[in-house]
Scaffold this motif. Structure first.
Motif, PDB file in Angstrom:
ATOM      1  N   UNK A 148       0.795  -1.170   0.059  1.00  0.00           N
ATOM      2  CA  UNK A 148      -0.208   0.045  -0.111  1.00  0.00           C
ATOM      3  C   UNK A 148       0.765   1.251   0.140  1.00  0.00           C
ATOM      4  N   UNK A 149       2.117   1.162   0.819  1.00  0.00           N
ATOM      5  CA  UNK A 149       2.768   2.425   0.726  1.00  0.00           C
ATOM      6  C   UNK A 149       3.432   2.520  -0.393  1.00  0.00           C
ATOM      7  N   UNK A 150       3.967   1.532  -1.059  1.00  0.00           N
ATOM      8  CA  UNK A 150       4.607   1.575  -2.413  1.00  0.00           C
ATOM      9  C   UNK A 150       3.647   2.175  -3.369  1.00  0.00           C
ATOM     10  N   UNK A 151       2.322   1.761  -3.457  1.00  0.00           N
ATOM     11  CA  UNK A 151       1.614   2.530  -4.332  1.00  0.00           C
ATOM     12  C   UNK A 151       1.046   3.831  -4.177  1.00  0.00           C
ATOM     13  N   UNK A 152       1.143   4.370  -2.678  1.00  0.00           N
ATOM     14  CA  UNK A 152       1.044   5.590  -2.455  1.00  0.00           C
ATOM     15  C   UNK A 152       2.061   6.476  -2.949  1.00  0.00           C
ATOM     16  N   UNK A 153       3.462   5.943  -2.740  1.00  0.00           N
ATOM     17  CA  UNK A 153       4.554   6.736  -3.147  1.00  0.00           C
ATOM     18  C   UNK A 153       4.537   6.822  -4.802  1.00  0.00           C
ATOM     19  N   UNK A 154       3.952   5.628  -5.555  1.00  0.00           N
ATOM     20  CA  UNK A 154       3.910   5.815  -6.834  1.00  0.00           C
ATOM     21  C   UNK A 154       2.992   6.800  -7.397  1.00  0.00           C
ATOM     22  N   UNK A 155       1.966   6.868  -6.734  1.00  0.00           N
ATOM     23  CA  UNK A 155       1.024   8.053  -7.082  1.00  0.00           C
ATOM     24  C   UNK A 155       1.470   9.344  -6.934  1.00  0.00           C
ATOM     25  N   UNK A 156       2.106   9.538  -5.632  1.00  0.00           N
ATOM     26  CA  UNK A 156       2.813  10.689  -5.395  1.00  0.00           C
ATOM     27  C   UNK A 156       3.680  11.130  -6.522  1.00  0.00           C
ATOM     28  N   UNK A 157       4.508  10.290  -6.761  1.00  0.00           N
ATOM     29  CA  UNK A 157       5.725  10.641  -7.878  1.00  0.00           C
ATOM     30  C   UNK A 157       4.826  10.794  -9.075  1.00  0.00           C
ATOM     31  N   UNK A 158       3.765  10.103  -9.704  1.00  0.00           N
ATOM     32  CA  UNK A 158       2.933  10.345 -10.923  1.00  0.00           C
ATOM     33  C   UNK A 158       2.280  11.801 -10.759  1.00  0.00           C
ATOM     34  N   UNK A 159       1.665  12.246  -9.692  1.00  0.00           N
ATOM     35  CA  UNK A 159       1.034  13.609  -9.210  1.00  0.00           C
ATOM     36  C   UNK A 159       2.086  14.455  -9.585  1.00  0.00           C
ATOM     37  N   UNK A 160       3.379  14.219  -9.161  1.00  0.00           N
ATOM     38  CA  UNK A 160       4.473  15.248  -9.152  1.00  0.00           C
ATOM     39  C   UNK A 160       4.864  15.637 -10.530  1.00  0.00           C
ATOM     40  N   UNK A 161       5.059  14.560 -11.172  1.00  0.00           N
ATOM     41  CA  UNK A 161       5.291  14.364 -12.742  1.00  0.00           C
ATOM     42  C   UNK A 161       4.150  15.093 -13.505  1.00  0.00           C
ATOM     43  N   UNK A 162       3.000  14.998 -13.226  1.00  0.00           N
ATOM     44  CA  UNK A 162       1.707  15.617 -13.974  1.00  0.00           C
ATOM     45  C   UNK A 162       1.813  16.972 -13.562  1.00  0.00           C
ATOM     46  N   UNK A 163       2.051  17.508 -12.643  1.00  0.00           N
ATOM     47  CA  UNK A 163       2.242  18.836 -12.046  1.00  0.00           C
ATOM     48  C   UNK A 163       3.273  19.431 -12.832  1.00  0.00           C
ATOM     49  N   UNK A 164       4.618  18.843 -12.915  1.00  0.00           N
ATOM     50  CA  UNK A 164       5.644  19.620 -13.860  1.00  0.00           C
ATOM     51  C   UNK A 164       5.243  19.695 -15.394  1.00  0.00           C
ATOM     52  N   UNK A 165       4.737  18.668 -15.674  1.00  0.00           N
ATOM     53  CA  UNK A 165       4.257  18.471 -17.039  1.00  0.00           C
ATOM     54  C   UNK A 165       3.158  19.462 -17.399  1.00  0.00           C
ATOM     55  N   UNK A 166       2.308  19.873 -16.536  1.00  0.00           N
ATOM     56  CA  UNK A 166       1.202  20.634 -16.822  1.00  0.00           C
ATOM     57  C   UNK A 166       1.337  22.221 -16.295  1.00  0.00           C
ATOM     58  N   UNK A 167       2.719  22.442 -15.900  1.00  0.00           N
ATOM     59  CA  UNK A 167       3.125  23.696 -15.250  1.00  0.00           C
ATOM     60  C   UNK A 167       3.233  24.813 -16.459  1.00  0.00           C
ATOM     61  N   UNK A 168       2.870  26.109 -16.228  1.00  0.00           N
ATOM     62  CA  UNK A 168       3.101  27.051 -17.062  1.00  0.00           C
ATOM     63  C   UNK A 168       4.439  27.233 -17.499  1.00  0.00           C
ATOM     64  N   UNK A 169       4.726  27.744 -18.677  1.00  0.00           N
ATOM     65  CA  UNK A 169       5.954  28.015 -19.304  1.00  0.00           C
ATOM     66  C   UNK A 169       6.125  29.452 -18.780  1.00  0.00           C
ATOM     67  N   UNK A 170       7.404  29.990 -18.871  1.00  0.00           N
ATOM     68  CA  UNK A 170       7.877  31.363 -18.780  1.00  0.00           C
ATOM     69  C   UNK A 170       6.997  32.270 -19.583  1.00  0.00           C
ATOM     70  N   UNK A 171       6.474  32.088 -20.786  1.00  0.00           N
ATOM     71  CA  UNK A 171       5.667  32.922 -21.470  1.00  0.00           C
ATOM     72  C   UNK A 171       4.107  32.712 -21.312  1.00  0.00           C
ATOM     73  N   UNK A 172       3.883  31.772 -20.158  1.00  0.00           N
ATOM     74  CA  UNK A 172       2.714  31.830 -19.730  1.00  0.00           C
ATOM     75  C   UNK A 172       1.705  30.954 -20.482  1.00  0.00           C
ATOM     76  N   UNK A 173       2.244  29.967 -21.471  1.00  0.00           N
ATOM     77  CA  UNK A 173       1.342  29.369 -22.340  1.00  0.00           C
ATOM     78  C   UNK A 173       1.114  28.096 -21.961  1.00  0.00           C
ATOM     79  N   UNK A 174       1.724  27.472 -20.924  1.00  0.00           N
ATOM     80  CA  UNK A 174       1.472  25.953 -20.292  1.00  0.00           C
ATOM     81  C   UNK A 174       2.277  25.240 -21.031  1.00  0.00           C
ATOM     82  N   UNK A 175       2.247  23.825 -20.555  1.00  0.00           N
ATOM     83  CA  UNK A 175       3.305  22.722 -21.258  1.00  0.00           C
ATOM     84  C   UNK A 175       3.187  22.506 -22.499  1.00  0.00           C
TER      85      UNK A 175
END
Length: 175
Positions: A148-175
């Motif tokens: 269960x903990x391993x799945x929580x860590x995997x989900x946390x890492x996937x959520x972090x990767x999604x956040x990075x992938x969808x973060x706005x670029x310096x010009x404000x246009x998004x990923x």
């Protein structure tokens, strides 16, 4: 057999801050999902960071491994430093002590445990209802299994990767 609950009129307990229940001898503080998330939020750590720094795997029933807090070399809880460093977010196992189901099963067990805890049979009177609430909280607080903990860590890492992938670029246009 006497069906009367020995603590129907309550029990006295007041923590004396002796730390007996927090260390001095080997033991386990099992962590549930509620415990883990509360501690991660309190320490402002990811699940992976908290597990790596403050936890260990403990053998449990039926061959399962469950999440537990580490101990210091002297067997004190990893969170103990002249007091609980996470008192406001402490695990349910800690916050419900000494009203664990097996400790309040009968008066003999309660009094045997009180030989090691100066707060038991002293201090404020806890009502039957308060004792029952703590007993239920303790017995229903299920430790997290390794999978269960391993799945929580995997989900946390996937959520972090999604956040990075969808973060706005310096010009404000998004990923």
């Amino acid at each position: 057999m006497n069906d009367k609950i020995f603590y129907e009129k309550g029990l006295h307990f007041e923590c004396k801050r002796c730390s007996f229940c927090c260390g001095h001898s080997p033991g386990f503080v099992y962590l549930s999902y509620r415990d883990l998330t509360a501690l991660c939020n309190f320490f402002k750590m990811t699940i992976k960071e908290f597990v790596n720094l403050k936890c260990r795997w403990a053998n449990y029933y039926y061959g399962a491994q469950v999440l537990s807090l580490r101990e210091q070399k002297n067997y004190d809880c990893i969170l103990w430093n002249n007091g609980c460093t996470a008192y406001e977010a402490r695990p349910v196992q800690c916050s419900t002590y000494p009203f664990w189901d097996w400790m309040v099963e009968d008066e003999k067990t309660w009094n045997d445990c009180a030989k090691d805890c100066p707060g038991m049979n002293n201090g404020r009177l806890w009502t039957f209802e308060e004792i029952e609430k703590n007993k239920i909280a303790y017995s229903s607080n299920v430790p997290l299994k390794k999978e269960e903990v391993e799945k929580l860590i995997q989900k946390e890492e996937a959520d972090r990767q999604n956040l990075i992938a969808n973060a706005p670029t310096p010009d404000g246009s998004g990923a």
